[in-house]
Structures are given as C-alpha cells and as structure tokens.
Design an enzyme around this catalytic site. Sequence first.
Site, PDB file in Angstrom:
ATOM      1  N   SER A   9      75.341  12.290  61.042  1.00  0.00           N
ATOM      2  CA  SER A   9      75.298  12.775  62.235  1.00  0.00           C
ATOM      3  C   SER A   9      74.447  11.768  63.366  1.00  0.00           C
ATOM      4  CB  SER A   9      74.562  14.096  62.418  1.00  0.00           C
ATOM      5  OG  SER A   9      73.363  13.722  61.778  1.00  0.00           O
TER       6      SER A   9
ATOM      7  N   ASN B 220      67.364  22.210  58.449  1.00  0.00           N
ATOM      8  CA  ASN B 220      67.952  23.055  59.391  1.00  0.00           C
ATOM      9  C   ASN B 220      66.945  23.525  60.498  1.00  0.00           C
ATOM     10  OD1 ASN B 220      69.610  22.817  57.350  1.00  0.00           O
ATOM     11  ND2 ASN B 220      69.369  25.010  56.294  1.00  0.00           N
TER      12      ASN B 220
ATOM     13  N   THR C 251      92.406  30.722 104.359  1.00  0.00           N
ATOM     14  CA  THR C 251      92.825  31.514 103.267  1.00  0.00           C
ATOM     15  C   THR C 251      94.232  31.102 102.856  1.00  0.00           C
ATOM     16  OG1 THR C 251      93.663  33.413 104.535  1.00  0.00           O
ATOM     17  CG2 THR C 251      91.459  33.402 103.975  1.00  0.00           C
TER      18      THR C 251
ATOM     19  N   SER D  52      94.046   0.520  96.327  1.00  0.00           N
ATOM     20  CA  SER D  52      95.387   0.218  95.558  1.00  0.00           C
ATOM     21  C   SER D  52      95.414  -1.223  95.161  1.00  0.00           C
ATOM     22  CB  SER D  52      96.532   0.737  96.215  1.00  0.00           C
ATOM     23  OG  SER D  52      97.498   0.172  95.654  1.00  0.00           O
TER      24      SER D  52
ATOM     25  N   LYS E 129      95.089   1.404 101.134  1.00  0.00           N
ATOM     26  CA  LYS E 129      94.651   2.475 100.553  1.00  0.00           C
ATOM     27  C   LYS E 129      93.211   2.518 100.776  1.00  0.00           C
ATOM     28  CE  LYS E 129      96.430   5.370  99.218  1.00  0.00           C
ATOM     29  NZ  LYS E 129      97.427   5.640  97.965  1.00  0.00           N
TER      30      LYS E 129
ATOM     31  N   ASN F 220      91.104   5.484  98.380  1.00  0.00           N
ATOM     32  CA  ASN F 220      91.436   6.747  97.827  1.00  0.00           C
ATOM     33  C   ASN F 220      90.022   7.481  97.363  1.00  0.00           C
ATOM     34  OD1 ASN F 220      94.308   6.239  97.672  1.00  0.00           O
ATOM     35  ND2 ASN F 220      93.723   4.745  95.844  1.00  0.00           N
TER      36      ASN F 220
ATOM     37  N   TYR G 279      72.911  28.693  58.071  1.00  0.00           N
ATOM     38  CA  TYR G 279      73.410  27.245  58.507  1.00  0.00           C
ATOM     39  C   TYR G 279      74.390  26.980  57.728  1.00  0.00           C
ATOM     40  CZ  TYR G 279      73.373  22.153  59.052  1.00  0.00           C
ATOM     41  OH  TYR G 279      73.684  20.960  59.656  1.00  0.00           O
TER      42      TYR G 279
ATOM     43  N   GLN H  71      76.552  20.581  62.645  1.00  0.00           N
ATOM     44  CA  GLN H  71      76.431  19.316  63.025  1.00  0.00           C
ATOM     45  C   GLN H  71      77.516  18.747  63.930  1.00  0.00           C
ATOM     46  OE1 GLN H  71      75.129  16.204  59.869  1.00  0.00           O
ATOM     47  NE2 GLN H  71      76.812  15.333  60.367  1.00  0.00           N
TER      48      GLN H  71
HETATM   49  N1  ARG Z   1      72.294  16.546  60.566  1.00  0.00           N
HETATM   50  C1  ARG Z   1      72.262  18.024  60.536  1.00  0.00           C
HETATM   51  C2  ARG Z   1      72.798  18.763  61.639  1.00  0.00           C
HETATM   52  O1  ARG Z   1      72.826  17.902  62.712  1.00  0.00           O
HETATM   53  C3  ARG Z   1      70.928  18.200  60.079  1.00  0.00           C
HETATM   54  C4  ARG Z   1      70.751  19.485  59.251  1.00  0.00           C
HETATM   55  C5  ARG Z   1      71.345  19.214  57.795  1.00  0.00           C
HETATM   56  N2  ARG Z   1      70.982  20.210  56.938  1.00  0.00           N
HETATM   57  C6  ARG Z   1      71.760  20.171  55.948  1.00  0.00           C
HETATM   58  N3  ARG Z   1      71.439  21.269  55.085  1.00  0.00           N
HETATM   59  N4  ARG Z   1      72.618  19.390  55.383  1.00  0.00           N
HETATM   60  O2  ARG Z   1      72.971  19.883  61.672  1.00  0.00           O
END
Ligand code: ARG
Length: 493
Positions: free
Chosen positions: A25, A112, A157, A279, A285, A287, A319, A324
């Site tokens: 992530s 988590n 309206t 344009s 123009k 816009n 979770y 993510q």
């Molecule tokens: N990168 C994860 C997220 O954005 C963080 C939590 C990851 N937890 C796990 N059990 N893999 O949610």
Amino acid sequence: MRTDVVRLGRLSGERTGEMMHFLSSMRSDRCIAEADILVDLAHVLMLEKQKIIDPDIAKQLLSALLELFDEGIPEEVFDDRFEDVHAGIESLLIESLGVEVGGRLHMGRSRNDEVATCIRIKLREDLLKQMSALLKVREVLVALAGLHIETVMPGFTHMQHAQPTTLAHHLLAYEQAFSRDFDRLRDAYVRVNQSPLGAAAFASTGYPINREYTATLLGFDGLVANTMDAVATRDFALETLAGLSILMVNTSRLCEDLVIWSTSFVKFVSLDDAFCSTSSIMPQKKNPDTAEIMRAKTGSVFGAFAGALVTLKGLPMSYNRDLQELTPHIWRGMQDAKESLRLLIDMLSSATFDTGRMKEDAGKGFSTATELADTLVRNYGLPFRTAHTIVGRAVQKGDLSLFTLEEAAQEAGGGISLVAKGLTQQNIDDVLDVQYSVALRRATGGPAPFAVRIALEERKKHLDQDSALIDRHLLKVSKAREDLIAKARRLVA
Ligand code: ARG
C-alpha cells in the site's frame, strides 16, 4: 538490503517485484506516513507509562522516532518491498536500533489498529481543511449577495423564465446548500475523530495498555470502543465520501449555472480569463473550462465513494486486506473535492455579473404573470384558480393588455368583466413591474430586499458559529500534537 521484518518468520519463498508492488500500500501510505510517526510516539509513550517497556528502551525508540519527525522519513522506507509504511518504519528502527530495542515497538498493537488510526488522523486534518474552504466559499457567496440585494434577475423552473428574483437570493440559495454540506462534514468529523488504537489485530491485547491515554495524546475525542469494530469499520470514510459527494453535487450545479450564464445567449456572467480556456482553432473562444472540470470532478468523487462502498460491502468481520484498497479512494475523493473548492472560491470572487443583462431579462416570458393573477385575487376578489385561468388565457392570446385580459375573462372566467370591476391599464402596468413583484415577496427566505437583508444577517451569524467550531477543532488537534511531541522530547532529554 533492509528486509520487511514482518515476513521473517512464517513465510518463505521469494516474491517478485511485481508481486510486492501489487500487495504493497506504499503509494497511498505516503499520505499517512507522518500520522504513523505520531501514532508510534503515542504508542511508545503509553507503553512506558504503563510500564510495559523499560524507560531506557522507550527513550531510544522515542529518540529515533523524533529524528524521523524532525528530519523527515528517509526515502528508502517507501520502497515497495515493504508491505506498507508501518512495516517500513519498523524495519528501519530495527535496523538502526537493533532488534533488542527496535523490536519492541510493535508490542501490544497490530498494523490493523495502526492503519485505522493513521487514516483517521489524516482524514480529520483533511476534513478541517475542506470545511475551512467551504466556509470561504460561503463567505464569498454572502459577500456577493450583499452587493446584489437589489439586482433583479429572472428565476427559472424547468429552465424556463418563471418569476423574477434577485441575484442575492440566487447566491444565498447556494450558500444555504453549502451550509448543509458543512454540517454533513462536521457530523462526519465527530465519528472520524475516534481512536481505534489498542484494538490490535481485533481482540485487543493481553498487555495492560491504556487506550484512553493514546486517544488523548493523539487528540481524539473518544474511542471506537469495541475492538473488533475498531479495526473492521471504514464507515467513517463512507460518511466522509458521502458528504463530499453531496457537496460536489451542489458545486456541480453551481458550475452548471455559471456555464449557462456565461453563454452568449444568456451573458449574465463573465468569468475571469484565468478560469477560462480558448480554442486551438477558433481564436474568438472563451470557454468556462474550470467550471466544466469541476462538474466532471464531481463524477470522480462519486467514483471514489462508489469504489469505497463496493470494497466494503461483502467483507466479513473483522480486518480484511481488501480494506487496504479502500484507503486510496478516500484520498482521491478528498483531493478532487479539495482542489475544486479552492478554485471555486476564486472563480466566484473574480466573476463579473452583468446586472444590466439580468434586469433586461428579468421580465421575459411573462415572468410577472403570477403577480397579475395575485392582484386579481387581492383587489377584485377572484378565486385564485379563476385568476390563474384568465391570465393563462391572455398569455395564450399573446399579451397582457387590458383588452386581452378582458377578452380572456369573458371567455375563460365565466363572463367576468375586469373592466367593470375597475381594472385599468395602469394597474396592470404597475403589477407587471419586476421590482414590484420582487419587493412583495417578503416572506422568510424570499427574494424581497427586505427579506434578503434579514437572511444575510442570519447567514453571517451562522458563518461565525461554524468558523468558531473549526477553530476549536483545529486548536484541540494542534495542541495535542504539540503536547505529544513535547512529552516525547522530555522523556528523551
Ligand atoms: N497496509 C495495510 C492497510 O492499508 C495495513 C494493515 C495490514 N494488516 C495486515 N494484517 N496485513 O490496510
């Protein structure tokens, strides 16, 4: 090469770069990297206070975290080989402090609860910024309305000329809508600013942690008490995205008005050149591209909201890694809404309104016919439906002269003679005047200058209250942050 410390024990087997890129992530974690340092600091302070770790260990951890806070997080932490920024920072600390010290950072918590806490910290900051921007938009609308209390214009309206109103009334309609948008974000904020920290994976922890303490250190207003819900929920993000989506609906409708008003057949407004494009082929123009892009960004924000909803809807407790993929939707939606509002402030305040054109158009399409019908009721005792029929028939015949009205009354009004009742051409001319029609509409919230002046005062009071609320939130959050850093520094010193 630093490895992801999370994977050292359970799993073997090499992962390709493509795999790690897919699972990480990291790209979106840049948004929460700073929040993560704050969360780490609060967590270590709590572990120390609860005597879960030795003061000496806490000192070393805090010192390393403060260095990251002061100097910035090194780029290597953001490498895709880490699953996320949490693993990246922990890996860095283990490498720099050794596992005896760095390896104690993650006691009594999980990524988590950590990630949920980080998201909430970043989101509340964004929400406050967005609410401040919304306040500015409303201030501009109220200020413009103050300048145009007497500026008559046509009201529509079905996009047909309906009744005359004023520009102030029209602008205050948007201000009122934006004020509800403000309220929705304010309400979402209440539920965003709750701490999930201490929930750990979902079942909390056997260490004697103190969740209330970390919540206070991080400037939260309370806890997401049930620890399973704390890691599983993202409904606070849905609420925010819903609020942003509705806000964008209102923004988009205002943009649509501005686009229509700037056409050559309406010409009520001229947007500043800075907000327009030209344009590549048609040299004449101009816009209204900024308003058009805002109209389109509205769709992007809906997309973010829809993406978040769909990601969440099938997930069992608690979770799941799917969460993510929800997070980037939050930042995307917020970013588009934020950019739009910031530009809207200046686009509105730099717009030039052609009050002459508005006035010229205000009486078009028999827009004061309602007032004429009301006059037949008020002065000559006709039932409203009869008056409505007579005036409607006269419009069908093509004009609202005394002659035509009399004819219409004979045909459609059951043989009534308006002339016999004393109606004159002068009476008609007087009530067909747009200013007269507007001035009569004095009911609360109506377009009469009398009513608009009262509304303006109320809206200003409302703005002051909302602005004070944001100041209170900002103060609380920034004070908590200062206190947290100061506490950490004191322990290290
Ligand atoms: N990168 C994860 C997220 O954005 C963080 C939590 C990851 N937890 C796990 N059990 N893999 O949610």
